[in-house]
Enzyme design. Structure first.
Site, PDB file in Angstrom:
ATOM      1  CE1 TYR A  27      -2.415  -5.255  11.565  1.00 19.22           C
ATOM      2  CE2 TYR A  27      -4.752  -5.720  11.382  1.00 19.22           C
ATOM      3  CZ  TYR A  27      -3.617  -5.134  10.880  1.00 19.22           C
ATOM      4  OH  TYR A  27      -3.658  -4.411   9.713  1.00 19.22           O
ATOM      5  CB  ILE A  61      -0.932  -0.007   1.238  1.00 21.57           C
ATOM      6  CG1 ILE A  61      -1.932  -1.164   1.144  1.00 21.57           C
ATOM      7  CG2 ILE A  61      -1.661   1.334   1.373  1.00 21.57           C
ATOM      8  CD1 ILE A  61      -2.695  -1.446   2.445  1.00 21.57           C
ATOM      9  CB  SER A  71      -6.937  -2.291   9.556  1.00 17.57           C
ATOM     10  OG  SER A  71      -7.582  -3.536   9.397  1.00 17.57           O
ATOM     11  CB  THR A 106      -0.062  -6.240   0.224  1.00 16.11           C
ATOM     12  OG1 THR A 106      -0.552  -6.461   1.555  1.00 16.11           O
ATOM     13  CG2 THR A 106      -0.738  -5.032  -0.380  1.00 16.11           C
ATOM     14  CE  LYS A 158      -3.025  -1.508  11.414  1.00 18.88           C
ATOM     15  NZ  LYS A 158      -2.368  -0.439  10.641  1.00 18.88           N
TER      16      LYS A 158
HETATM   17  N1  LIG Z   1      -2.763  -5.912   3.423  1.00 20.73           N
HETATM   18  C1  LIG Z   1      -3.914  -5.838   4.076  1.00 20.73           C
HETATM   19  O1  LIG Z   1      -4.802  -6.718   3.949  1.00 20.73           O
HETATM   20  C2  LIG Z   1      -4.198  -4.632   4.951  1.00 20.73           C
HETATM   21  C3  LIG Z   1      -5.531  -4.384   5.310  1.00 20.73           C
HETATM   22  C4  LIG Z   1      -5.798  -3.279   6.114  1.00 20.73           C
HETATM   23  C5  LIG Z   1      -4.794  -2.458   6.550  1.00 20.73           C
HETATM   24  N2  LIG Z   1      -3.507  -2.736   6.198  1.00 20.73           N
HETATM   25  C6  LIG Z   1      -2.476  -1.834   6.726  1.00 20.73           C
HETATM   26  O2  LIG Z   1      -1.778  -1.245   5.637  1.00 20.73           O
HETATM   27  C7  LIG Z   1      -0.439  -0.934   6.014  1.00 20.73           C
HETATM   28  C8  LIG Z   1       0.515  -1.448   4.958  1.00 20.73           C
HETATM   29  O3  LIG Z   1       0.289  -2.826   4.755  1.00 20.73           O
HETATM   30  P1  LIG Z   1       0.743  -3.613   3.429  1.00 20.73           P
HETATM   31  O4  LIG Z   1      -0.271  -4.653   3.202  1.00 20.73           O
HETATM   32  O5  LIG Z   1       1.070  -2.657   2.352  1.00 20.73           O
HETATM   33  O6  LIG Z   1       2.078  -4.314   4.009  1.00 20.73           O
HETATM   34  P2  LIG Z   1       3.416  -4.847   3.249  1.00 20.73           P
HETATM   35  O7  LIG Z   1       3.139  -5.160   1.817  1.00 20.73           O
HETATM   36  O8  LIG Z   1       3.934  -5.911   4.159  1.00 20.73           O
HETATM   37  O9  LIG Z   1       4.398  -3.575   3.298  1.00 20.73           O
HETATM   38  C9  LIG Z   1       4.792  -3.065   4.553  1.00 20.73           C
HETATM   39  C10 LIG Z   1       5.773  -1.921   4.360  1.00 20.73           C
HETATM   40  O10 LIG Z   1       6.077  -1.389   5.643  1.00 20.73           O
HETATM   41  C11 LIG Z   1       7.488  -1.503   5.901  1.00 20.73           C
HETATM   42  N3  LIG Z   1       7.655  -1.728   7.330  1.00 20.73           N
HETATM   43  C12 LIG Z   1       7.336  -2.825   8.079  1.00 20.73           C
HETATM   44  N4  LIG Z   1       7.687  -2.630   9.358  1.00 20.73           N
HETATM   45  C13 LIG Z   1       8.238  -1.390   9.441  1.00 20.73           C
HETATM   46  C14 LIG Z   1       8.807  -0.624  10.482  1.00 20.73           C
HETATM   47  N5  LIG Z   1       8.896  -1.084  11.754  1.00 20.73           N
HETATM   48  N6  LIG Z   1       9.263   0.610  10.193  1.00 20.73           N
HETATM   49  C15 LIG Z   1       9.197   1.104   8.934  1.00 20.73           C
HETATM   50  N7  LIG Z   1       8.685   0.424   7.898  1.00 20.73           N
HETATM   51  C16 LIG Z   1       8.217  -0.818   8.159  1.00 20.73           C
HETATM   52  C17 LIG Z   1       7.974  -2.634   4.984  1.00 20.73           C
HETATM   53  O11 LIG Z   1       9.368  -2.538   4.625  1.00 20.73           O
HETATM   54  P3  LIG Z   1      10.538  -3.113   5.591  1.00 20.73           P
HETATM   55  O12 LIG Z   1      10.151  -4.511   5.923  1.00 20.73           O
HETATM   56  O13 LIG Z   1      11.802  -3.000   4.783  1.00 20.73           O
HETATM   57  O14 LIG Z   1      10.566  -2.224   6.791  1.00 20.73           O
HETATM   58  C18 LIG Z   1       7.096  -2.364   3.747  1.00 20.73           C
HETATM   59  O15 LIG Z   1       7.617  -1.302   2.987  1.00 20.73           O
HETATM   60  C19 LIG Z   1      -0.246  -1.546   7.413  1.00 20.73           C
HETATM   61  O16 LIG Z   1      -0.366  -0.525   8.386  1.00 20.73           O
HETATM   62  C20 LIG Z   1      -1.407  -2.535   7.549  1.00 20.73           C
HETATM   63  O17 LIG Z   1      -1.794  -2.717   8.888  1.00 20.73           O
HETATM   64  C21 LIG Z   1      -3.174  -3.801   5.404  1.00 20.73           C
END
Ligand SMILES: NC(=O)c1ccc[n+]([C@@H]2O[C@H](COP(=O)([O-])OP(=O)(O)OC[C@H]3O[C@@H](n4cnc5c(N)ncnc54)[C@H](OP(=O)(O)O)[C@@H]3O)[C@@H](O)[C@H]2O)c1
Length: 240
Positions: free
Chosen positions: A156, A18, A143, A191, A160
């Protein structure tokens, strides 16, 4: 400021998923963007790639949002590089799903420190700079789990639910300083998150671009309107 072009933006967790989609959309719209995440190699690669194809400047700053010093360096570095700050997107997050009987103290701390602590640390470091902007924004990626508990969501959900409280309390305080705060609350997004990798079988889920589109839509609001919460769901999930 009208439009996205020229705005100085920081997106946490923007090397994948995202955050990458939000950063790409901002850069394509002509904003100056700071890419950040923990992996320095990913940060450098994504920043160089986006900078080469965008009108605005794109720079990378490594940051682990669970570390307060990193967050201070991220926001300070962004202002040094871009000259000011208009938009902070708190997106970085982790999902470790387990019931309390199995969730380790380390995994509890990692989620709370990243998903909730990181938003506080980055926002606190950003606010003095956003007060200087004529259109300051903080957008927090929450979320549907901000409001809906699920089995295995001990850490989680806690992080959140806390994020929504933090976000909306900040919104009520910061609007008096000309800063808008909003929470985007997506359901399942396709993702590599929380241990289930993106896949064609999950094509029914929201796409990262859908969330980016909501974020850019929010940033387009001006005048007297403060849209503070967006809930998003897949339009046609499997029936179950
Ligand atoms: N995917 C879903 O279904 C979903 C649904 C609702 C909400 N969300 C929310 O959307 C957000 C992004 O999720 P995503 O699905 O895009 O996840 P993702 O594909 O796993 O990407 C996560 C990103 O955050 C970075 N990251 C992880 N831990 C970190 C830390 N401690 N400090 C700085 N950067 C960090 C990762 O890079 P590095 O590992 O290199 O740090 C990566 O760039 C999250 O807050 C998640 O809770 C996701």
């Amino acid at each position: 400021m009208d439009g996205i072009a020229g705005r100085a933006c920081v997106v946490t967790g923007s090397t994948k998923g995202i955050g990458l989609s939000v950063a790409t959309s901002l850069a394509e719209a002509g904003a100056d963007v700071v890419i950040s995440a923990r992996s320095a190699r990913d940060v450098e690669r994504v920043a160089a790639d986006l900078d080469a194809k965008s009108a605005g400047r794109v720079v990378g700053i490594t940051c682990d949002v669970s570390r307060v010093e990193d967050c201070q360096e991220l926001l300070g570095g962004a202002v040094e590089e871009l000259g000011r700050l208009d938009v902070l997107i708190n997106n970085a997050g982790v999902g470790i799903y387990a019931p309390i009987t199995e969730l380790t103290v380390e995994d509890w701390q990692r989620q709370v420190d990243t998903n909730l602590g990181g938003v506080f640390y980055c926002s606190k470091a950003a606010v003095p700079h956003l007060m200087e902007s004529d259109d300051g924004w903080i957008v927090n990626v929450g979320s549907l789990a901000c409001r809906n508990p699920f089995a295995g969501g001990t850490g989680y959900n806690a992080s959140k639910f806390g994020l929504l409280g933090l976000s909306e309390a900040m919104m009520l305080d910061l609007r008096h300083h000309g800063i808008r705060v909003a929470t985007v609350m997506p359901g399942s997004v396709n993702t590599d998150f929380g241990g289930s990798p993106a896949s064609p079988e999950s094509a029914w889920k929201l796409r990262p671009e859908d969330v980016a589109s909501a974020v850019l839509h929010l940033l387009g609001y001006g005048g007297n309107a403060l849209v503070s919460r967006i809930e998003m769901r897949p339009s046609q999930p499997p029936k179950g």
